[in-house]
Write an enzyme that holds these catalytic residues in place. Structure first.
Site, short mmCIF file in Angstrom:
data_model
loop_
_atom_site.label_atom_id
_atom_site.label_comp_id
_atom_site.label_asym_id
_atom_site.label_seq_id
_atom_site.Cartn_x
_atom_site.Cartn_y
_atom_site.Cartn_z
CE LYS A 22 -1.79 2.87 1.86
NZ LYS A 22 -1.81 4.40 1.49
N GLY B 134 6.19 5.35 9.00
CA GLY B 134 5.12 6.54 8.65
C GLY B 134 5.16 7.24 10.19
CB SER B 135 3.15 10.04 11.05
OG SER B 135 1.67 9.58 11.16
CG ASN B 136 4.15 8.70 17.54
OD1 ASN B 136 2.97 8.78 18.13
ND2 ASN B 136 5.09 7.76 18.01
N GLY C 55 0.99 5.08 13.41
CA GLY C 55 1.52 3.84 13.95
C GLY C 55 0.76 3.77 15.19
CD GLU D 66 11.79 0.68 12.19
OE1 GLU D 66 12.22 1.78 12.56
OE2 GLU D 66 11.94 -0.13 12.58
CB CYS E 31 12.03 9.27 9.53
SG CYS E 31 13.40 8.29 9.13
CD GLU F 288 8.51 13.26 12.26
OE1 GLU F 288 7.41 12.78 12.60
OE2 GLU F 288 9.47 12.65 12.08
#
Ligand code: NAD
Length: 500
Positions: free
Chosen positions: A193, A244-246, A249, A265, A299, A400
């Protein structure tokens, strides 16, 4: 503030306006397919919002389920292929990608926005990932164990099953290849994806596998804004590898439950500590490269610069000089060293970061507002932006940004810097600039980060060394990203007691 690179830009932009929109499709089993309900989304060139680069299916739950079913159907035969068969296919896909790298790099600039030199580096590095993982097909070794019970106890490594690969846009080829390569080498089947910001790059990667002769259903692709959630929610997926982003995640982690495997990650708030004894010219270069390459959209990009009070002002001055030397513009225009942000929302986010930091007591010394001179107004441009007097614990010091907005903080020596650097919830990458190797070793031992650099930028990766973070920068499975234990995530161990 950075400048527009004007040479040739006018004619080049008018070419882009009429450039074709790529119609990207899902790849499910042996077919290219639109969404069953016909829904699509479009992706615009971040350097020129009038240019529609690609249109792709907005896959619904049923489309995603069809891709997962195709992967499940293909699994039995694929996992029984020989290591040579899997390695050959990865090698062929790698060669095709290498041949196509110049064309793909040009398309990457148009779809993702990074400067051509960076896109070229990514497009030529991705085939090397696949080469490396082709070899892993031969290295799935097990172990034998002495036993009182039977003459032979041994372990084997089996594929996990159907692996969902969900990736961000900032390295649309490289990050995906780091997941698809080992997953296929181990005998898993995949549903990939790609980010909705880079559907064309996802298609280019998948097409190389298809053209290499990958059997139907082994690598499927679904596109869409909501397709990632549909994929994670499909319990016929055995493992999810996500970068991807926190925030995303956290959602995936909550949805995955017990019994399925997940690797996350995520982002960081990566510090650079500059001690009083550092070579300040070199440190300024480290800070600028860490903070502003890829327009701050890495990142591992640095967002917090923790500088010994004694050299703070001198370093700020040097970094401002470097920041002002960046030339903003479309990534394929001559002389451009900083491309656009990924979308207009990212520009608005940078404006909010600056306003919030000022409200929290910081001051702008460079940049601070969108770059809209001339043709830059057509794209999502924001210049390198430096704030000083950023308070510890404020939003800019702890969260971030994912753009070219950084904050300087004054510290008093190494201990203070370590304490401050470790006070955030992330732990991805960190750097120290110093001539004192004892201080560097102390930093390397005590900084809470998965990757540590001494007198080197926080960004970059070695594709044969472990990559990833600690704390909320991931699930702590980072030793399974690149490096010698990369296959652990993609395999399950089985222990066999062989009686007579
Ligand atoms: P994102 O989290 O918005 O999206 C990443 C992917 O997840 C996309 O494909 C997206 O469509 C999909 N997605 C969105 N919602 C989902 C859901 N609910 N369930 C499943 N999938 C979903 O991130 P982004 O904006 O594409 O990328 C930037 C982020 O990625 C930054 O935070 C950056 O730090 C991080 N990143 C981390 C690494 C690393 O190796 N640690 C590398 C690159 C980028």
């Amino acid at each position: 503030m950075g400048q527009l690179a004007t040479a040739g830009a006018g004619s080049r932009l008018s070419t882009l306006v009429v450039a074709a929109t790529h119609q990207v499709q899902n790849r499910i089993g042996d077919a290219l397919a639109n969404a069953t309900d016909g829904a699509t989304f479009e992706r615009r060139n971040p350097a020129d919002r009038h240019d529609v680069v690609s249109a792709a299916p907005e896959s619904n739950v049923g489309d995603v389920a069809a891709a997962v079913a195709a992967a499940r159907d293909a699994l039995g035969a694929w996992r029984r292929t020989t290591p040579t068969a899997r390695a050959d296919l990865l090698t062929k896909a790698s060669r095709l990608l290498a041949e196509r790298a110049p064309a793909i790099a040009a398309e990457m600039v148009r779809e993702e926005g990074k400067p051509l030199a960076d896109a070229t580096m990514e497009a030529s590095r991705t085939p090397k990932n696949l080469e490396l993982y082709a070899g892993e097909a031969y290295r799935l070794t097990g172990t034998t164990f002495p036993s009182d019970d039977t003459p032979l106890v041994y372990s084997t490594r089996d594929p996990v099953g159907v692996v969902a690969v969900i990736t961000p846009w900032n390295f649309p080829l490289n990050l995906a290849s780091r997941k698809i390569g080992p997953a296929l080498a181990a005998g898993n089947t995949v549903v990939f994806k790609p980010s909705p910001m880079t559907p064309l790059m996802g298609e280019r990667l998948a097409a190389a596998f298809a053209d290499a002769g990958m059997p139907a259903g082994v690598l499927n692709v679904v596109h869409g804004v909501a397709a990632g959630a549909h994929l994670v929610g499909n319990t016929d997926v055995d493992a999810v590898t996500f970068t991807g982003s926190n925030a995303t995640g956290q959602k995936i982690h909550a949805a995955i439950g017990i019994g399925r495997r997940v690797q996350l990650e995520l982002g960081g708030k990566n510090p650079i500590v500059v001690l009083a004894d550092a070579d300040l010219d070199a440190a300024a270069a480290v800070v600028a490269r860490s903070s502003f390459s890829l327009t701050g959209q890495a990142c591992t990009g640095a967002g917090r610069i923790l500088v010994d009070r004694a050299v703070h002002d001198e370093l700020v001055e040097r970094v401002v000089t470097q920041a002002n030397a960046y030339r903003l513009g479309p990534g394929d225009a001559p002389g451009v060293t900083m491309g656009p942000l990924i979308d207009p929302a990212a520009v608005a986010a940078m404006e909010r970061w600056v306003a919030t930091a000022i409200a929290d007591g910081a001051a702008v010394v460079c940049g601070g507002a969108p770059a809209t001179d001339g043709e830059l107004a057509r794209g999502n441009f924001f210049p390198p932006t430096i704030l000083v007097d950023v308070g510890p614990g404020t939003a800019l010091a702890t969260e971030e940004v994912f753009g070219p907005v950084i904050g300087f903080e004054r510290v008093d020596g190494l201990e203070h810097a370590l304490e401050s650097a470790n006070s955030v919830r992330f732990g991805l990458s960190a750097a120290i600039c110093t001539r004192d190797m004892a201080a560097a070793q102390r930093f390397a031992a005590d900084i809470q980060a998965g990757m540590v650099r001494v007198n080197r930028p926080t960004v970059g990766a070695a594709f044969n060394a472990p990559f990833g973070g600690v704390k909320q920068s991931g699930t702590g499975t980072h030793k399974e990203q690149l490096g010698p234990t990369v296959m652990d995530f993609y395999t399950v161990s089985r222990t066999v007691w062989m009686g007579t």
